[in-house]
Design a protein around this motif. Structure first.
Motif, PDB file in Angstrom:
ATOM      1  N   GLY A  54       0.809  -1.207   0.000  1.00  0.00           N
ATOM      2  CA  GLY A  54       0.000   0.000   0.000  1.00  0.00           C
ATOM      3  C   GLY A  54       0.845   1.260   0.000  1.00  0.00           C
ATOM      4  O   GLY A  54       0.373   2.331  -0.413  1.00  0.00           O
ATOM      5  N   ALA A  55       2.103   1.142   0.430  1.00  0.00           N
ATOM      6  CA  ALA A  55       2.997   2.308   0.418  1.00  0.00           C
ATOM      7  C   ALA A  55       3.253   2.796  -0.998  1.00  0.00           C
ATOM      8  O   ALA A  55       3.517   3.991  -1.207  1.00  0.00           O
ATOM      9  CB  ALA A  55       4.320   1.953   1.100  1.00  0.00           C
ATOM     10  N   SER A  56       3.195   1.894  -1.972  1.00  0.00           N
ATOM     11  CA  SER A  56       3.398   2.306  -3.362  1.00  0.00           C
ATOM     12  C   SER A  56       2.292   3.253  -3.811  1.00  0.00           C
ATOM     13  O   SER A  56       2.553   4.310  -4.411  1.00  0.00           O
ATOM     14  CB  SER A  56       3.447   1.076  -4.272  1.00  0.00           C
ATOM     15  OG  SER A  56       4.608   0.310  -4.038  1.00  0.00           O
ATOM     16  N   LEU A  57       1.035   2.877  -3.523  1.00  0.00           N
ATOM     17  CA  LEU A  57      -0.079   3.754  -3.899  1.00  0.00           C
ATOM     18  C   LEU A  57      -0.037   5.047  -3.100  1.00  0.00           C
ATOM     19  O   LEU A  57      -0.280   6.136  -3.656  1.00  0.00           O
ATOM     20  CB  LEU A  57      -1.409   3.032  -3.670  1.00  0.00           C
ATOM     21  CG  LEU A  57      -2.669   3.865  -3.933  1.00  0.00           C
ATOM     22  CD1 LEU A  57      -2.734   4.315  -5.386  1.00  0.00           C
ATOM     23  CD2 LEU A  57      -3.927   3.073  -3.559  1.00  0.00           C
ATOM     24  N   ALA A  58       0.277   4.966  -1.806  1.00  0.00           N
ATOM     25  CA  ALA A  58       0.318   6.162  -0.972  1.00  0.00           C
ATOM     26  C   ALA A  58       1.365   7.158  -1.477  1.00  0.00           C
ATOM     27  O   ALA A  58       1.078   8.353  -1.648  1.00  0.00           O
ATOM     28  CB  ALA A  58       0.611   5.778   0.481  1.00  0.00           C
ATOM     29  N   ALA A  59       2.573   6.666  -1.733  1.00  0.00           N
ATOM     30  CA  ALA A  59       3.646   7.562  -2.188  1.00  0.00           C
ATOM     31  C   ALA A  59       3.333   8.141  -3.561  1.00  0.00           C
ATOM     32  O   ALA A  59       3.513   9.358  -3.790  1.00  0.00           O
ATOM     33  CB  ALA A  59       4.967   6.791  -2.232  1.00  0.00           C
ATOM     34  N   LYS A  60       2.845   7.291  -4.463  1.00  0.00           N
ATOM     35  CA  LYS A  60       2.531   7.770  -5.807  1.00  0.00           C
ATOM     36  C   LYS A  60       1.410   8.803  -5.775  1.00  0.00           C
ATOM     37  O   LYS A  60       1.451   9.822  -6.479  1.00  0.00           O
ATOM     38  CB  LYS A  60       2.156   6.590  -6.696  1.00  0.00           C
ATOM     39  CG  LYS A  60       2.071   6.923  -8.172  1.00  0.00           C
ATOM     40  CD  LYS A  60       1.857   5.669  -9.006  1.00  0.00           C
ATOM     41  CE  LYS A  60       1.757   6.025 -10.487  1.00  0.00           C
ATOM     42  NZ  LYS A  60       1.574   4.811 -11.334  1.00  0.00           N
ATOM     43  N   GLY A  61       0.393   8.565  -4.945  1.00  0.00           N
ATOM     44  CA  GLY A  61      -0.710   9.511  -4.836  1.00  0.00           C
ATOM     45  C   GLY A  61      -0.286  10.835  -4.225  1.00  0.00           C
ATOM     46  O   GLY A  61      -0.718  11.914  -4.670  1.00  0.00           O
ATOM     47  N   ILE A  62       0.548  10.784  -3.202  1.00  0.00           N
ATOM     48  CA  ILE A  62       1.024  12.015  -2.569  1.00  0.00           C
ATOM     49  C   ILE A  62       1.860  12.835  -3.545  1.00  0.00           C
ATOM     50  O   ILE A  62       1.708  14.070  -3.647  1.00  0.00           O
ATOM     51  CB  ILE A  62       1.837  11.674  -1.301  1.00  0.00           C
ATOM     52  CG1 ILE A  62       0.911  11.103  -0.229  1.00  0.00           C
ATOM     53  CG2 ILE A  62       2.567  12.905  -0.773  1.00  0.00           C
ATOM     54  CD1 ILE A  62       1.637  10.541   0.972  1.00  0.00           C
ATOM     55  N   PHE A  63       2.757  12.173  -4.263  1.00  0.00           N
ATOM     56  CA  PHE A  63       3.569  12.892  -5.259  1.00  0.00           C
ATOM     57  C   PHE A  63       2.679  13.529  -6.326  1.00  0.00           C
ATOM     58  O   PHE A  63       2.911  14.667  -6.751  1.00  0.00           O
ATOM     59  CB  PHE A  63       4.564  11.936  -5.911  1.00  0.00           C
ATOM     60  CG  PHE A  63       5.706  11.548  -5.017  1.00  0.00           C
ATOM     61  CD1 PHE A  63       6.016  12.290  -3.884  1.00  0.00           C
ATOM     62  CD2 PHE A  63       6.480  10.439  -5.306  1.00  0.00           C
ATOM     63  CE1 PHE A  63       7.069  11.934  -3.057  1.00  0.00           C
ATOM     64  CE2 PHE A  63       7.539  10.071  -4.481  1.00  0.00           C
ATOM     65  CZ  PHE A  63       7.828  10.823  -3.361  1.00  0.00           C
ATOM     66  N   ASP A  72       2.154  20.342 -12.063  1.00  0.00           N
ATOM     67  CA  ASP A  72       1.813  19.589 -13.274  1.00  0.00           C
ATOM     68  C   ASP A  72       2.763  19.973 -14.405  1.00  0.00           C
ATOM     69  O   ASP A  72       2.446  20.790 -15.277  1.00  0.00           O
ATOM     70  CB  ASP A  72       0.364  19.881 -13.671  1.00  0.00           C
ATOM     71  CG  ASP A  72      -0.103  18.956 -14.793  1.00  0.00           C
ATOM     72  OD1 ASP A  72       0.645  18.023 -15.140  1.00  0.00           O
ATOM     73  OD2 ASP A  72      -1.217  19.173 -15.306  1.00  0.00           O
ATOM     74  N   ASP A  73       3.943  19.363 -14.409  1.00  0.00           N
ATOM     75  CA  ASP A  73       4.900  19.573 -15.483  1.00  0.00           C
ATOM     76  C   ASP A  73       5.490  18.216 -15.867  1.00  0.00           C
ATOM     77  O   ASP A  73       5.225  17.197 -15.210  1.00  0.00           O
ATOM     78  CB  ASP A  73       5.998  20.552 -15.060  1.00  0.00           C
ATOM     79  CG  ASP A  73       6.731  20.114 -13.798  1.00  0.00           C
ATOM     80  OD1 ASP A  73       7.021  18.911 -13.655  1.00  0.00           O
ATOM     81  OD2 ASP A  73       7.007  20.980 -12.943  1.00  0.00           O
ATOM     82  N   PRO A  74       6.288  18.141 -16.946  1.00  0.00           N
ATOM     83  CA  PRO A  74       6.793  16.835 -17.399  1.00  0.00           C
ATOM     84  C   PRO A  74       7.593  16.065 -16.347  1.00  0.00           C
ATOM     85  O   PRO A  74       7.610  14.832 -16.372  1.00  0.00           O
ATOM     86  CB  PRO A  74       7.684  17.218 -18.591  1.00  0.00           C
ATOM     87  CG  PRO A  74       7.104  18.491 -19.103  1.00  0.00           C
ATOM     88  CD  PRO A  74       6.615  19.221 -17.900  1.00  0.00           C
ATOM     89  N   SER A  75       8.248  16.748 -15.413  1.00  0.00           N
ATOM     90  CA  SER A  75       9.054  16.048 -14.413  1.00  0.00           C
ATOM     91  C   SER A  75       8.194  15.269 -13.419  1.00  0.00           C
ATOM     92  O   SER A  75       8.675  14.323 -12.782  1.00  0.00           O
ATOM     93  CB  SER A  75       9.937  17.039 -13.667  1.00  0.00           C
ATOM     94  OG  SER A  75       9.154  17.951 -12.914  1.00  0.00           O
ATOM     95  N   ARG A  76       6.912  15.661 -13.274  1.00  0.00           N
ATOM     96  CA  ARG A  76       6.055  14.987 -12.296  1.00  0.00           C
ATOM     97  C   ARG A  76       5.870  13.521 -12.636  1.00  0.00           C
ATOM     98  O   ARG A  76       5.776  12.675 -11.731  1.00  0.00           O
ATOM     99  CB  ARG A  76       4.690  15.679 -12.217  1.00  0.00           C
ATOM    100  CG  ARG A  76       3.813  15.107 -11.108  1.00  0.00           C
ATOM    101  CD  ARG A  76       2.518  15.853 -10.953  1.00  0.00           C
ATOM    102  NE  ARG A  76       1.568  15.524 -12.010  1.00  0.00           N
ATOM    103  CZ  ARG A  76       0.304  15.925 -12.021  1.00  0.00           C
ATOM    104  NH1 ARG A  76      -0.148  16.703 -11.048  1.00  0.00           N
ATOM    105  NH2 ARG A  76      -0.504  15.594 -13.008  1.00  0.00           N
ATOM    106  N   PHE A  77       5.819  13.196 -13.899  1.00  0.00           N
ATOM    107  CA  PHE A  77       5.626  11.807 -14.317  1.00  0.00           C
ATOM    108  C   PHE A  77       6.733  10.916 -13.762  1.00  0.00           C
ATOM    109  O   PHE A  77       6.475   9.832 -13.232  1.00  0.00           O
ATOM    110  CB  PHE A  77       5.583  11.727 -15.847  1.00  0.00           C
ATOM    111  CG  PHE A  77       5.580  10.326 -16.380  1.00  0.00           C
ATOM    112  CD1 PHE A  77       4.430   9.550 -16.344  1.00  0.00           C
ATOM    113  CD2 PHE A  77       6.745   9.773 -16.915  1.00  0.00           C
ATOM    114  CE1 PHE A  77       4.435   8.251 -16.835  1.00  0.00           C
ATOM    115  CE2 PHE A  77       6.760   8.486 -17.406  1.00  0.00           C
ATOM    116  CZ  PHE A  77       5.597   7.714 -17.372  1.00  0.00           C
ATOM    117  N   PHE A  78       7.964  11.373 -13.840  1.00  0.00           N
ATOM    118  CA  PHE A  78       9.092  10.558 -13.400  1.00  0.00           C
ATOM    119  C   PHE A  78       9.167  10.488 -11.869  1.00  0.00           C
ATOM    120  O   PHE A  78       9.404   9.420 -11.302  1.00  0.00           O
ATOM    121  CB  PHE A  78      10.398  11.116 -13.970  1.00  0.00           C
ATOM    122  CG  PHE A  78      10.461  11.066 -15.469  1.00  0.00           C
ATOM    123  CD1 PHE A  78      10.842   9.910 -16.126  1.00  0.00           C
ATOM    124  CD2 PHE A  78      10.124  12.177 -16.232  1.00  0.00           C
ATOM    125  CE1 PHE A  78      10.902   9.849 -17.503  1.00  0.00           C
ATOM    126  CE2 PHE A  78      10.181  12.134 -17.616  1.00  0.00           C
ATOM    127  CZ  PHE A  78      10.560  10.967 -18.262  1.00  0.00           C
TER     128      PHE A  78
END
Length: 360
Positions: free
Chosen positions: A125-134, A140-146
């Protein structure tokens, strides 16, 4: 002390305390011919497993020493740990077995194994939590994807470094012995291992998804990010789910295969390989379960949507990628290396024999 009734279950039997008592049980009773071979076979199987443990350690001790940087003293402790564990286990396990029965002790062992699998599901669940927080906090720029997809690696780091039981991590390590000795018994053991680990992982991810939805942990922007991440997964068709899962299963299997030679760089391998899974937008049965069950718990999706088009195609793809592709190729490589090694040894032996004959 264990006791067994030989002929009449209603009559108290003599205690089993020596080899002679075992022989008496085997050779007495009306159905001794039916059970004698089975008992002997099981006893020899225990001896084989004991020897198998010792032999396996002798082949893998070099990798253990290299990965954990062991001193000669610690190496000696590791190699003797099997015998020490056997002695301690016989004392404690024997007492527990006599007191509570073999089945109860076995089920207790399986219980703690399932607990480890559930812990792995919670950790993912930490994967979803970290990805969602980021996703919610970064501009909202191209670097956010990475950067956002770097959060995908958090759950894998926790699970693998904490040595918890993850389903896709068990595809290669558990399958290779079955390929080496493909019997129905070994296949049944593999299915049992996979079922227990997968069930525990799904229970753990379900608890994590429920907590993310119903407990006051995250703010609304982060919850909206969870919904977006899950809906992005559900945009795939069943065929795309299956195809993407093959890639992620293969990458996870490759990662596990690299661990013995990674040494102290193990965490770097985990980050790079799992980050690649996220960047490629592939599907993973355990991480994806957190994402999709979150949508189920908040009412966005129905339970049936979890099983199809997500869970069944993704599970099949992960198994195919991690087992039928990578494990088969790796097994072929191992067999080829072993065959070449045997040929080299035979050739060296023949050369030694020729040299000996010439000298005489």
């Amino acid at each position: 002390m264990s006791t067994l009734s030989v002929d009449n279950p209603g009559v108290a039997s003599a205690p089993v305390s020596s080899v002679g008592d075992v022989a008496r049980l085997i050779n007495s009773g009306k159905e001794q011919a039916k059970y004698a071979r089975m008992i002997v076979f099981l006893a020899l199987g225990g001896v084989f497993l004991d020897a198998y443990d010792l032999t396996t350690l002798s082949y893998g001790i070099d990798d253990v020493v290299r990965e954990f940087q062991l001193s000669p003293l610690l190496t000696g402790l590791v190699t003797s740990s099997i015998m020490v564990g056997t002695i301690v286990g016989n004392i404690i396990g024997g007492w527990l077995t006599d007191k509570y029965g073999r089945y109860s002790v076995f089920m207790a062992d399986m219980f703690f194994f399932v607990i480890s699998a559930i812990a792995a599901g919670l950790s993912m669940g930490a994967s979803l939590a970290a990805k969602g927080i980021f996703h919610a906090r970064l501009p909202d720029d191209p670097s956010r994807f990475f950067i956002e997809n770097l959060g995908y690696t958090f759950g894998f780091i926790i699970v693998i470094m904490a040595r918890q039981q993850l389903f896709t991590e068990n595809t290669v390590t558990a399958v290779l012995p079955v390929m080496q000795n493909p019997t129905l018994g070994n296949f049944g053991l593999l299915m049992r291992l996979w079922s227990v680990v997968l069930l525990g992982n799904i229970i753990g991810t379900g608890i994590a998804a429920w907590a993310f939805e119903y407990m006051p942990i995250f703010d609304e922007p982060t919850r909206d990010a969870f919904v977006k991440i899950g809906m992005d997964v559900m945009k795939n068709t069943p065929v795309e789910m299956f195809s993407n899962a093959i890639i992620s299963g293969w990458i996870i299997a490759t990662m596990v295969w690299m661990f013995p030679s990674a040494g102290s760089a193990k965490i770097v391998v985990i980050i790079l390989m799992t980050w690649l899974i996220a960047l490629a937008d592939t599907t993973h049965i355990v991480v994806g379960t957190v994402e999709i069950l979150y949508l189920v718990f908040n009412g966005t999706l129905h339970w049936s949507d979890f099983f199809w088009p997500f869970a069944l195609p993704t599970l099949a793809g992960n198994i195919c990628g991690g087992t039928f592709i990578f494990a088969l190729l790796s097994h072929a490589q191992i067999r080829n290396d072993m065959s070449n090694k045997r040929k080299a040894e035979l050739k060296a032996r023949e050369n030694d024999d020729k040299s000996t004959k010439k000298s005489t």
